[in-house]
Design a protein around this motif. Sequence first.
Motif, PDB file in Angstrom:
ATOM      1  N   SER A  32      13.933  -0.486  -1.175  1.00 53.91           N
ATOM      2  CA  SER A  32      12.850   0.477  -0.935  1.00 53.91           C
ATOM      3  C   SER A  32      11.502  -0.224  -0.820  1.00 53.91           C
ATOM      4  O   SER A  32      10.663   0.149   0.002  1.00 53.91           O
ATOM      5  N   LEU A  33      11.279  -1.258  -1.626  1.00 56.71           N
ATOM      6  CA  LEU A  33      10.020  -1.998  -1.541  1.00 56.71           C
ATOM      7  C   LEU A  33       9.969  -2.863  -0.285  1.00 56.71           C
ATOM      8  O   LEU A  33       8.907  -3.006   0.335  1.00 56.71           O
ATOM      9  N   GLN A  34      11.102  -3.444   0.076  1.00 55.95           N
ATOM     10  CA  GLN A  34      11.175  -4.193   1.339  1.00 55.95           C
ATOM     11  C   GLN A  34      10.771  -3.285   2.497  1.00 55.95           C
ATOM     12  O   GLN A  34       9.999  -3.680   3.385  1.00 55.95           O
ATOM     13  N   ALA A  65       0.846  -1.202   0.000  1.00 52.93           N
ATOM     14  CA  ALA A  65       0.000   0.000   0.000  1.00 52.93           C
ATOM     15  C   ALA A  65       0.879   1.249   0.000  1.00 52.93           C
ATOM     16  O   ALA A  65       1.963   1.268   0.586  1.00 52.93           O
ATOM     17  N   ILE A  66       0.390   2.283  -0.678  1.00 49.23           N
ATOM     18  CA  ILE A  66       1.111   3.555  -0.750  1.00 49.23           C
ATOM     19  C   ILE A  66       0.431   4.554   0.171  1.00 49.23           C
ATOM     20  O   ILE A  66      -0.799   4.705   0.136  1.00 49.23           O
ATOM     21  N   SER A  67       1.220   5.243   0.986  1.00 49.83           N
ATOM     22  CA  SER A  67       0.682   6.229   1.917  1.00 49.83           C
ATOM     23  C   SER A  67       0.648   7.604   1.258  1.00 49.83           C
ATOM     24  O   SER A  67       1.662   8.103   0.776  1.00 49.83           O
ATOM     25  N   SER A 112       6.538  -0.412   6.414  1.00 52.15           N
ATOM     26  CA  SER A 112       5.767   0.801   6.671  1.00 52.15           C
ATOM     27  C   SER A 112       5.662   1.581   5.368  1.00 52.15           C
ATOM     28  O   SER A 112       6.697   1.898   4.767  1.00 52.15           O
ATOM     29  N   PRO A 113       4.455   1.902   4.900  1.00 57.58           N
ATOM     30  CA  PRO A 113       4.302   2.600   3.607  1.00 57.58           C
ATOM     31  C   PRO A 113       5.102   3.896   3.508  1.00 57.58           C
ATOM     32  O   PRO A 113       5.568   4.257   2.429  1.00 57.58           O
TER      33      PRO A 113
END
Length: 337
Positions: free
Chosen positions: A224-226, A120-122, A231-232
């Motif tokens: 960065s994806l890890q 998910a993107i914050s 946490s988004p």
Amino acid sequence: MVWQGLLVIVAVSFFTTWLLRRYALARSIIDIPNARSSHTVPTPRGGGVAIVLSFLLVLPLLTATGLLTWANMWAMLGAGSVIAVLGFLDDHGHIAARWRLLGHFAASAWALYWLGGLPAISLIGIDFDLAWLGHGLAVFYLVWLLNLYNFMDGIDGIASVEAICACLGACLLYWLGGFETLIVAPLVLAMAVAGFLYWNFPPARIFMGDAGSGFLGIILGLLSLQAAWASPKLLWVWLILLGVFIVDATVTLIRRLVRGEKVYEAHRSHAYQFASRQYGRHLSVTLAVAAINLFWLLPWAASVVLWSVDGALALIVAYVPLLLLAVKFHAGELEKS
């Protein structure tokens, strides 16, 4: 014990780079300066393989000791190996751009399969799950990041310094923000790059080559994806920390596309390349990139982790001066004869 292990990684990278330099000189694997080069002295290339080996060989050990998940290991080991091999073959000969790109997409898809796609993107305090659209965007994100890192590896030390600054900056913020379990992978990568940087620092005695630059690009993307899965908001942190490379490469690409140029062809129209010619030295530009990372981008990334500043807002504020610098130093413009 931890510090001894990190020093071993630095030493392995250092001596492997030394061996690769001797190998490149013996096999005449040399970058000869031409009209599109930013250097003036013939220099061996392919030293980035030392970073690849120093990092990938540690991953199984980290996984066996519980410091890294199996999914993360397979993502980085598989994708990193494919990109490094493609780069190594291209350094020694030539692979058509379409086949390289196909390999880039395949490696990115492999990694995302193990990571579970895009988390998910914050945005403005709300987490958005983009589902399959997000997974597709994540593939393009990884492909772009590994290619832009290749584009930005054009003057002595710049790609190494960028990777070390981003990784150590992320480690510091993980520690301050309570995400200690994420520290190990970027810290190991920073140590692997540090051993190579001794030989690559201006004036460089060996270049990284496509094997190293593409590898760094995709591994940084995976880190960065890890982090984003933990946490988004941490995805924004990495995008801010890598801002110098992202802005310069993106502005340059857009301007070249608008002119109808073949973007996969070699050129020297990035802002950092114009700057190095203007000041007549690689060292001043490389050190300037380090200063921007430390004194401008790191504080904005910290604001996201420590003071809950919205990630998108912090990124916009952090990027505005970078965009102005890109314009000031003619990113993507045709070089005047």
